[in-house]
Design a protein around this motif. Sequence first.
Motif, short mmCIF file in Angstrom:
data_model
loop_
_atom_site.label_atom_id
_atom_site.label_comp_id
_atom_site.label_asym_id
_atom_site.label_seq_id
_atom_site.Cartn_x
_atom_site.Cartn_y
_atom_site.Cartn_z
N ALA A 1 0.91 -1.12 -0.03
CA ALA A 1 0.03 0.14 -0.13
C ALA A 1 0.93 1.50 -0.05
O ALA A 1 0.63 2.35 -0.73
CB ALA A 1 -0.81 0.11 1.30
N GLU A 2 1.82 1.17 0.69
CA GLU A 2 2.73 2.22 0.65
C GLU A 2 3.75 2.40 -0.60
O GLU A 2 3.57 3.66 -1.16
CB GLU A 2 3.85 2.13 2.04
N GLU A 3 3.95 1.52 -1.30
CA GLU A 3 4.51 1.47 -2.64
C GLU A 3 3.62 2.19 -3.60
O GLU A 3 3.97 2.85 -4.58
CB GLU A 3 5.27 0.36 -2.96
N LEU B 1 -1.55 3.66 -2.34
CA LEU B 1 -2.96 3.18 -1.98
C LEU B 1 -2.90 3.51 -0.19
O LEU B 1 -4.14 3.58 0.24
CB LEU B 1 -3.18 1.89 -2.17
N ILE B 2 -1.71 3.76 0.30
CA ILE B 2 -1.88 3.96 1.71
C ILE B 2 -2.50 5.35 2.01
O ILE B 2 -2.87 5.68 3.05
CB ILE B 2 -0.28 3.96 2.23
N VAL B 3 -2.51 6.11 1.20
CA VAL B 3 -3.03 7.30 1.26
C VAL B 3 -4.69 7.42 1.54
O VAL B 3 -5.36 7.91 2.53
CB VAL B 3 -2.87 8.57 0.20
N PRO B 4 -5.35 6.80 0.74
CA PRO B 4 -6.89 6.69 0.97
C PRO B 4 -7.14 5.82 2.21
O PRO B 4 -8.01 5.69 2.83
CB PRO B 4 -7.41 6.20 -0.34
N LEU B 5 -6.25 4.69 2.06
CA LEU B 5 -6.67 3.50 3.24
C LEU B 5 -6.13 4.37 4.81
O LEU B 5 -6.94 4.32 5.67
CB LEU B 5 -5.54 2.57 3.15
#
Length: 276
Positions: free
Chosen positions: A79-81, A84-88
């Motif tokens: 998710a970091e790469e 997707l970590i931003v919305p998550l």
Amino acid sequence: SKRKGTGEVSLFRQDFADAVSKRVKLEEQLRNAIKQNEFELYLQPQVNVESKPTGAEALIRWRQSDGRFVSPADFIPLAEETGLIVPLGYWITERACQILQQWQQNPDKAKMQLSINVSAKQFQQPEFVEQVQLLVEKYKIQPHRLKLELTESLLMDDISSVTNKIKRLKRLGIEFALDDFGTGYSSLSYLMQIPFDTLKIDVSFVRNMLDSREKAQIVHTIIQLGESLKLNIVAEGVETEEQFNYLTRLNCDTFQGYLFSKPVPESEFLADKTAP
Ligand code: C2E
Ligand code: CA
Ligand code: CA
Ligand code: CA
């Protein structure tokens, strides 16, 4: 060299291709999971020297439609790469604020703090501070009930911009914990410039603590350092009474680990088990 014949080389290539396609598949599933909201925040209590809960850490769980859990250790790096970590991360923050709003109505939980893990990519977003502020206002929570856990590697990205954001959030009343302390490479002088409230001793130190005098001494030194900086000290991964007793003797303030509870769904967190 281990790879002599061409057969072995192509086997290596096949492994690589498999790893790539597995990754592509997981990324696709992760995108869908965000759309379908297949996530849940589990809560793991943090307790004081009397084993009384003072709050919890929120740990994300991804349960796929077939019921299978994917470990955060596997999907958070992806998710970091992929960004997707931003919305998550936004979903995690909002969900944590909703939980804190519920706690405020409950006399048993009204004074508890909830900690969330914040990834570097999420923290780097220019609008991060405003987003947190808006969520705190939207759910009318007391800002000091929310604690953001940051790792040393996050701090190294751009120390002045990171410090600036931390200070802005601290002015709002948000608290900060330094996570996985001792596992990164940041210098102590950096760490001391940042106004953390809490220092978390990584599970890797606690796990081996009673194996040798040297290992116990490392934990002792970390706790003394935290005390001299007037930080609340949380020991992660406390699994045995022996570890708990030893850490208590060293003046550790707060404890988290399977000895007290595994992470549980929000609905089971400190639920009265005698109720129907
Ligand atoms: P972390 O922040 O260091 O979290 C502590 C990990 O230790 C958790 O693993 C927790 O379940 C586990 N743990 C708790 N008590 C014990 C114990 O007594 N013994 C042992 N051996 N382990 C214990 P989990 O939930 O699998 O999370 C792994 C990592 O994934 C976390 O490490 C964190 O870096 C990341 N993560 C989890 N949830 C989130 C999230 O919501 N956002 C972000 N950005 N990262 C998260
Ligand atoms: Ca953490
Ligand atoms: Ca850790
Ligand atoms: Ca103390």
